[in-house]
Design a protein around this motif. Structure first.
Motif, PDB file in Angstrom:
ATOM      1  N   GLY A  14       0.816  -1.216   0.000  1.00  0.00           N
ATOM      2  CA  GLY A  14       0.000   0.000   0.000  1.00  0.00           C
ATOM      3  C   GLY A  14       0.847   1.263   0.000  1.00  0.00           C
ATOM      4  N   PHE A  15       1.879   1.277   0.850  1.00  0.00           N
ATOM      5  CA  PHE A  15       2.781   2.431   0.854  1.00  0.00           C
ATOM      6  C   PHE A  15       3.518   2.555  -0.473  1.00  0.00           C
ATOM      7  CE2 PHE A  15       2.700   2.415   5.622  1.00  0.00           C
ATOM      8  CZ  PHE A  15       2.243   3.714   5.747  1.00  0.00           C
ATOM      9  N   GLY A  16       3.878   1.410  -1.073  1.00  0.00           N
ATOM     10  CA  GLY A  16       4.540   1.451  -2.366  1.00  0.00           C
ATOM     11  C   GLY A  16       3.662   2.052  -3.443  1.00  0.00           C
ATOM     12  N   LEU A  17       2.400   1.655  -3.473  1.00  0.00           N
ATOM     13  CA  LEU A  17       1.473   2.231  -4.447  1.00  0.00           C
ATOM     14  C   LEU A  17       1.248   3.713  -4.180  1.00  0.00           C
ATOM     15  CD1 LEU A  17      -1.126  -0.656  -4.756  1.00  0.00           C
ATOM     16  CD2 LEU A  17       0.591   0.039  -6.427  1.00  0.00           C
ATOM     17  N   PHE A  18       1.194   4.099  -2.898  1.00  0.00           N
ATOM     18  CA  PHE A  18       1.039   5.512  -2.556  1.00  0.00           C
ATOM     19  C   PHE A  18       2.226   6.330  -3.061  1.00  0.00           C
ATOM     20  CE2 PHE A  18       2.155   8.921   0.429  1.00  0.00           C
ATOM     21  CZ  PHE A  18       1.072   9.762   0.222  1.00  0.00           C
ATOM     22  N   PHE A  19       3.435   5.838  -2.816  1.00  0.00           N
ATOM     23  CA  PHE A  19       4.616   6.562  -3.264  1.00  0.00           C
ATOM     24  C   PHE A  19       4.719   6.595  -4.785  1.00  0.00           C
ATOM     25  CE2 PHE A  19       6.273   5.980   1.088  1.00  0.00           C
ATOM     26  CZ  PHE A  19       6.621   7.297   1.347  1.00  0.00           C
ATOM     27  N   LEU A  20       4.292   5.525  -5.449  1.00  0.00           N
ATOM     28  CA  LEU A  20       4.283   5.541  -6.913  1.00  0.00           C
ATOM     29  C   LEU A  20       3.311   6.595  -7.436  1.00  0.00           C
ATOM     30  CD1 LEU A  20       4.458   1.740  -7.763  1.00  0.00           C
ATOM     31  CD2 LEU A  20       6.148   3.476  -8.338  1.00  0.00           C
ATOM     32  N   LEU A  21       2.115   6.626  -6.871  1.00  0.00           N
ATOM     33  CA  LEU A  21       1.135   7.623  -7.288  1.00  0.00           C
ATOM     34  C   LEU A  21       1.626   9.038  -6.980  1.00  0.00           C
ATOM     35  CD1 LEU A  21      -1.745   8.279  -8.332  1.00  0.00           C
ATOM     36  CD2 LEU A  21      -2.466   8.173  -5.945  1.00  0.00           C
ATOM     37  N   PHE A  22       2.180   9.230  -5.798  1.00  0.00           N
ATOM     38  CA  PHE A  22       2.679  10.541  -5.400  1.00  0.00           C
ATOM     39  C   PHE A  22       3.857  10.967  -6.280  1.00  0.00           C
ATOM     40  CE2 PHE A  22       4.247  13.470  -1.938  1.00  0.00           C
ATOM     41  CZ  PHE A  22       3.141  14.291  -1.985  1.00  0.00           C
ATOM     42  N   GLY A  23       4.710  10.008  -6.643  1.00  0.00           N
ATOM     43  CA  GLY A  23       5.835  10.312  -7.520  1.00  0.00           C
ATOM     44  C   GLY A  23       5.388  10.716  -8.908  1.00  0.00           C
ATOM     45  N   PHE A  35      11.499   4.656  -4.492  1.00  0.00           N
ATOM     46  CA  PHE A  35      11.072   4.182  -3.178  1.00  0.00           C
ATOM     47  C   PHE A  35       9.770   3.389  -3.275  1.00  0.00           C
ATOM     48  CE2 PHE A  35       9.674   5.021   1.307  1.00  0.00           C
ATOM     49  CZ  PHE A  35      10.705   4.320   1.905  1.00  0.00           C
ATOM     50  N   GLY A  36       8.844   3.864  -4.103  1.00  0.00           N
ATOM     51  CA  GLY A  36       7.588   3.143  -4.304  1.00  0.00           C
ATOM     52  C   GLY A  36       7.794   1.784  -4.941  1.00  0.00           C
ATOM     53  N   ASN A  37       8.694   1.710  -5.917  1.00  0.00           N
ATOM     54  CA  ASN A  37       8.982   0.416  -6.551  1.00  0.00           C
ATOM     55  C   ASN A  37       9.585  -0.573  -5.567  1.00  0.00           C
ATOM     56  OD1 ASN A  37       8.089   0.782  -9.212  1.00  0.00           O
ATOM     57  ND2 ASN A  37       9.936   1.917  -9.739  1.00  0.00           N
ATOM     58  N   GLY A  65       7.231 -10.114 -19.867  1.00  0.00           N
ATOM     59  CA  GLY A  65       6.644  -9.109 -18.995  1.00  0.00           C
ATOM     60  C   GLY A  65       7.530  -8.809 -17.800  1.00  0.00           C
ATOM     61  N   SER A  66       8.142  -9.839 -17.220  1.00  0.00           N
ATOM     62  CA  SER A  66       9.041  -9.634 -16.088  1.00  0.00           C
ATOM     63  C   SER A  66      10.261  -8.824 -16.488  1.00  0.00           C
ATOM     64  CB  SER A  66       9.486 -10.982 -15.520  1.00  0.00           C
ATOM     65  OG  SER A  66       8.396 -11.701 -15.037  1.00  0.00           O
ATOM     66  N   THR A  67      10.771  -9.091 -17.683  1.00  0.00           N
ATOM     67  CA  THR A  67      11.933  -8.350 -18.160  1.00  0.00           C
ATOM     68  C   THR A  67      11.604  -6.868 -18.305  1.00  0.00           C
ATOM     69  OG1 THR A  67      12.702 -10.319 -19.334  1.00  0.00           O
ATOM     70  CG2 THR A  67      13.654  -8.207 -19.990  1.00  0.00           C
ATOM     71  N   PHE A  68      10.461  -6.571 -18.911  1.00  0.00           N
ATOM     72  CA  PHE A  68      10.063  -5.178 -19.061  1.00  0.00           C
ATOM     73  C   PHE A  68       9.782  -4.530 -17.704  1.00  0.00           C
ATOM     74  CE2 PHE A  68       9.319  -6.155 -23.549  1.00  0.00           C
ATOM     75  CZ  PHE A  68       9.811  -5.010 -24.129  1.00  0.00           C
ATOM     76  N   PHE A  69       9.079  -5.245 -16.825  1.00  0.00           N
ATOM     77  CA  PHE A  69       8.739  -4.677 -15.523  1.00  0.00           C
ATOM     78  C   PHE A  69       9.989  -4.396 -14.694  1.00  0.00           C
ATOM     79  CE2 PHE A  69       7.446  -5.076 -11.048  1.00  0.00           C
ATOM     80  CZ  PHE A  69       6.502  -4.080 -10.996  1.00  0.00           C
ATOM     81  N   LEU A  70      10.848  -5.397 -14.536  1.00  0.00           N
ATOM     82  CA  LEU A  70      12.045  -5.216 -13.725  1.00  0.00           C
ATOM     83  C   LEU A  70      13.043  -4.284 -14.403  1.00  0.00           C
ATOM     84  CD1 LEU A  70      12.414  -8.870 -12.403  1.00  0.00           C
ATOM     85  CD2 LEU A  70      11.486  -6.885 -11.215  1.00  0.00           C
ATOM     86  N   GLY A  71      13.060  -4.280 -15.739  1.00  0.00           N
ATOM     87  CA  GLY A  71      13.897  -3.319 -16.460  1.00  0.00           C
ATOM     88  C   GLY A  71      13.420  -1.894 -16.236  1.00  0.00           C
ATOM     89  N   GLY A  72      12.107  -1.703 -16.195  1.00  0.00           N
ATOM     90  CA  GLY A  72      11.557  -0.382 -15.890  1.00  0.00           C
ATOM     91  C   GLY A  72      11.895   0.056 -14.480  1.00  0.00           C
ATOM     92  N   VAL A  73      11.844  -0.884 -13.533  1.00  0.00           N
ATOM     93  CA  VAL A  73      12.237  -0.569 -12.164  1.00  0.00           C
ATOM     94  C   VAL A  73      13.709  -0.150 -12.134  1.00  0.00           C
ATOM     95  CG1 VAL A  73      12.596  -1.556  -9.861  1.00  0.00           C
ATOM     96  CG2 VAL A  73      10.496  -2.045 -11.100  1.00  0.00           C
ATOM     97  N   ALA A  74      14.550  -0.864 -12.870  1.00  0.00           N
ATOM     98  CA  ALA A  74      15.974  -0.518 -12.923  1.00  0.00           C
ATOM     99  C   ALA A  74      16.178   0.862 -13.550  1.00  0.00           C
ATOM    100  CB  ALA A  74      16.745  -1.584 -13.700  1.00  0.00           C
TER     101      ALA A  74
END
Length: 122
Positions: A14-23, A35-37, A65-74
């Motif tokens: 929940g905090f992660g989603l909040f920080f993602l939205l706030f970011g 931080f949200g990721n 999908g995992s490659t794109f998701f984790l690559g986006g996080v990176a």
């Protein structure tokens, strides 16, 4: 043995989603998005466990999908927030596309609950 702590995991997610939205609302602030990721992925791991999380992300049919998701996080962690969030969003859609019909069905079933139906009545 599964060491799952769902209560902590739900809070972290929940905090992660909040920080993602706030970011995103603060014009793609890279620190808040990173931080949200981190909180979102940590919370997911606490909810379903480390072995099941790794099993989910590294299934053969979900590897793209995992490659794109984790690559986006990176990319977000390396301070490329707009490109990273675009890549991460595409990976999220690829990872959870089988879950979207279930979520839509659940949301549409809420329409039939009395006192929550805010439709136009004639």
């Amino acid at each position: 043995m599964c060491v799952c702590v769902p209560e902590i995991g739900v809070g972290l997610t929940g905090f992660g989603l909040f920080f993602l939205l706030f970011g995103v609302l603060l014009y793609f602030d890279s620190v808040l998005l990173a931080f949200g990721n981190v909180l979102f992925l940590t919370g997911l791991t606490f909810i379903i466990g480390l072995r099941r999380s790794a099993g989910f992300f590294f299934q053969r049919q979900k590897l793209r999908g995992s490659t794109f998701f984790l690559g986006g996080v990176a990319l977000v962690l390396f301070r490329w927030p707009i490109i990273g969030m675009a890549v991460e969003s595409y990976g999220f859609v690829l990872l959870f596309r089988s879950f979207f019909p279930v979520a839509c069905g659940f949301i549409l079933s809420l329409v039939n609950i009395p006192y929550l139906n805010v439709g136009i009545h004639f």
